[in-house]
Design an enzyme around this catalytic site. Structure first.
Site, mmCIF file in Angstrom:
data_model
loop_
_atom_site.group_PDB
_atom_site.id
_atom_site.type_symbol
_atom_site.label_atom_id
_atom_site.label_comp_id
_atom_site.label_asym_id
_atom_site.label_seq_id
_atom_site.Cartn_x
_atom_site.Cartn_y
_atom_site.Cartn_z
ATOM 1 N N GLY A 54 48.618 37.934 43.700
ATOM 2 C CA GLY A 54 49.673 37.380 44.566
ATOM 3 C C GLY A 54 50.451 36.293 43.855
ATOM 4 N N SER A 107 47.757 30.575 36.926
ATOM 5 C CA SER A 107 48.330 31.291 38.075
ATOM 6 C C SER A 107 48.185 32.814 37.974
ATOM 7 C CB SER A 107 49.808 30.931 38.254
ATOM 8 O OG SER A 107 50.596 31.634 37.318
ATOM 9 N N ASP A 151 47.384 39.307 37.864
ATOM 10 C CA ASP A 151 48.703 39.574 38.450
ATOM 11 C C ASP A 151 49.663 38.502 37.911
ATOM 12 O OD1 ASP A 151 50.917 40.008 40.032
ATOM 13 O OD2 ASP A 151 49.912 39.666 41.942
ATOM 14 N N GLY A 210 56.717 34.746 28.161
ATOM 15 C CA GLY A 210 55.508 35.380 28.689
ATOM 16 C C GLY A 210 54.267 34.866 27.997
ATOM 17 N N MET A 261 58.836 37.542 52.086
ATOM 18 C CA MET A 261 57.500 38.119 52.188
ATOM 19 C C MET A 261 57.416 39.168 51.084
ATOM 20 S SD MET A 261 54.680 37.765 53.686
ATOM 21 C CE MET A 261 54.891 36.866 55.185
ATOM 22 N N ASP A 263 57.451 31.023 38.259
ATOM 23 C CA ASP A 263 57.653 30.011 39.312
ATOM 24 C C ASP A 263 56.671 28.854 39.124
ATOM 25 O OD1 ASP A 263 59.633 31.588 40.469
ATOM 26 O OD2 ASP A 263 58.168 32.715 41.645
HETATM 27 O O1 RIB Z 1 59.002 35.205 40.963
HETATM 28 C C1 RIB Z 1 58.180 36.012 41.761
HETATM 29 C C2 RIB Z 1 58.863 36.319 43.035
HETATM 30 O O2 RIB Z 1 59.986 37.119 42.780
HETATM 31 C C3 RIB Z 1 58.038 37.123 44.005
HETATM 32 O O3 RIB Z 1 57.219 36.324 44.828
HETATM 33 C C4 RIB Z 1 59.062 37.906 44.786
HETATM 34 O O4 RIB Z 1 59.311 37.347 46.038
HETATM 35 C C5 RIB Z 1 60.317 37.876 43.903
HETATM 36 O O5 RIB Z 1 61.321 37.283 44.526
#
Ligand code: RIB
Length: 293
Positions: A277, A272, A236, A212, A12, A242
């Site tokens: 978030g 993204s 953000d 980046g 979280m 990810d």
């Molecule tokens: O890569 C982003 C993530 O890194 C965030 O969501 C946070 O949980 C950290 O682990």
């Protein structure tokens, strides 16, 4: 539809926004506080599912309110959770994020992610053997990464190792991974004393250094290639890496070539960052294909 197995953390994210990042010993007033699902493993699983892949998550959550919320979030995003274990007596992983001055700072507390062990991967053997792509990161124990790399090499299932957060990795693991996706900071820790160019030349079509807003760089066997990012107004940047990894995995799992997959991944990652978030801005397949970037 590509089949993807993600082995990693589910957390979280506790996010504070502030005008200024506090220095050591300093207190500043924040603007807002929000909790949103995160964790690099969960983020990659959710991003891949939104992009149309059939995704199994292999991970652990705590026996707490956050654990339930994380599981619900997987369900809402159509991520299979047969191999996400709720660990009795453990707290869920948490990431403590400060968003200030256009960037984030993150402290991760591993909690139940500590229990993502080789046994967790062993139990999911049939899913891994059937996957078109396996993804793993480093918010779980190193022995799990080592075990997974050996298993994927044995089964000849391609593995994307996203070496985040940074920690040294053995040569055996680097050799067994099919793709490595460090950022510049992680690349410097993985390959100490080597320039980015030397690292890329040593690993053609295998190491992809994310830079980046500049884009992603790799060596295609003939020359160094930079796939540039798209210019967007960032809200953000948490979770952009990810999203890149997940989209890259989805495209490769569908049989697309390296350059096409990296371009698709850059489009998804650029979108993204336009919403708040880690998972808030992760786009659907249609959004990536229709975006005017
Ligand atoms: O890569 C982003 C993530 O890194 C965030 O969501 C946070 O949980 C950290 O682990």
């Amino acid at each position: 539809m590509g089949k993807i197995a993600v082995i990693g953390s589910s957390s979280m994210d506790l996010v504070v926004t502030a005008a200024k990042r506090p220095g050591a010993g300093e207190t500043v007033l924040g603007k807002s506080f929000t909790t949103v699902p995160g964790g690099k493993g969960a983020n990659q699983a959710v991003a891949a599912a939104r992009l149309g892949a059939d995704v199994h998550m292999i991970g652990c959550v705590g026996e707490d309110h956050y654990g339930q919320a994380i599981l619900n979030n997987f369900r809402e995003n159509r991520v299979h959770i047969r191999f996400v274990e709720m660990i009795t007596g453990a707290e869920s992983g948490t990431a403590h994020i400060i968003l200030a001055e256009g960037d984030n700072s993150i402290v991760v507390v591993e909690g139940a992610n500590h229990y993502v062990r080789p046994d967790s991967v062993r139990r999911a053997h049939s899913i891994i053997a059937a996957a078109d792509m396996v993804m793993i990161q480093q918010e779980i124990p190193a022995e799990t990464v080592e075990y997974t790399a050996a298993l994927c090499a044995k089964l000849r299932v391609p593995l994307i190792l996203n070496p985040a957060p940074a920690r040294p990795i053995s040569w055996e693991v680097i050799e067994k991974a099919s793709f490595l996706t460090p950022n510049e900071h992680e690349a410097a820790i993985l390959f100490p004393g080597m320039s980015s160019s030397a690292v890329l030349r040593q690993h053609p079509n295998k190491v992809f250094i994310t830079e980046g807003e500049r884009g992603v760089r790799y060596f295609n066997g003939v020359k160094e290639v930079l796939i540039p990012s798209y210019q967007v107004e960032p809200a953000d940047t948490t979770g952009a890496g990810d999203t890149f990894n997940a989209a890259f995995a989805v495209a490769l799992a569908e049989g697309k070539g390296i350059e096409e997959s990296a371009t698709f991944a850059n489009r998804a990652a650029s979108l993204s960052v336009t919403r708040f978030g880690a998972q808030g801005g992760m786009p659907t397949r249609t959004e990536v294909e229709q975006a005017r970037l």
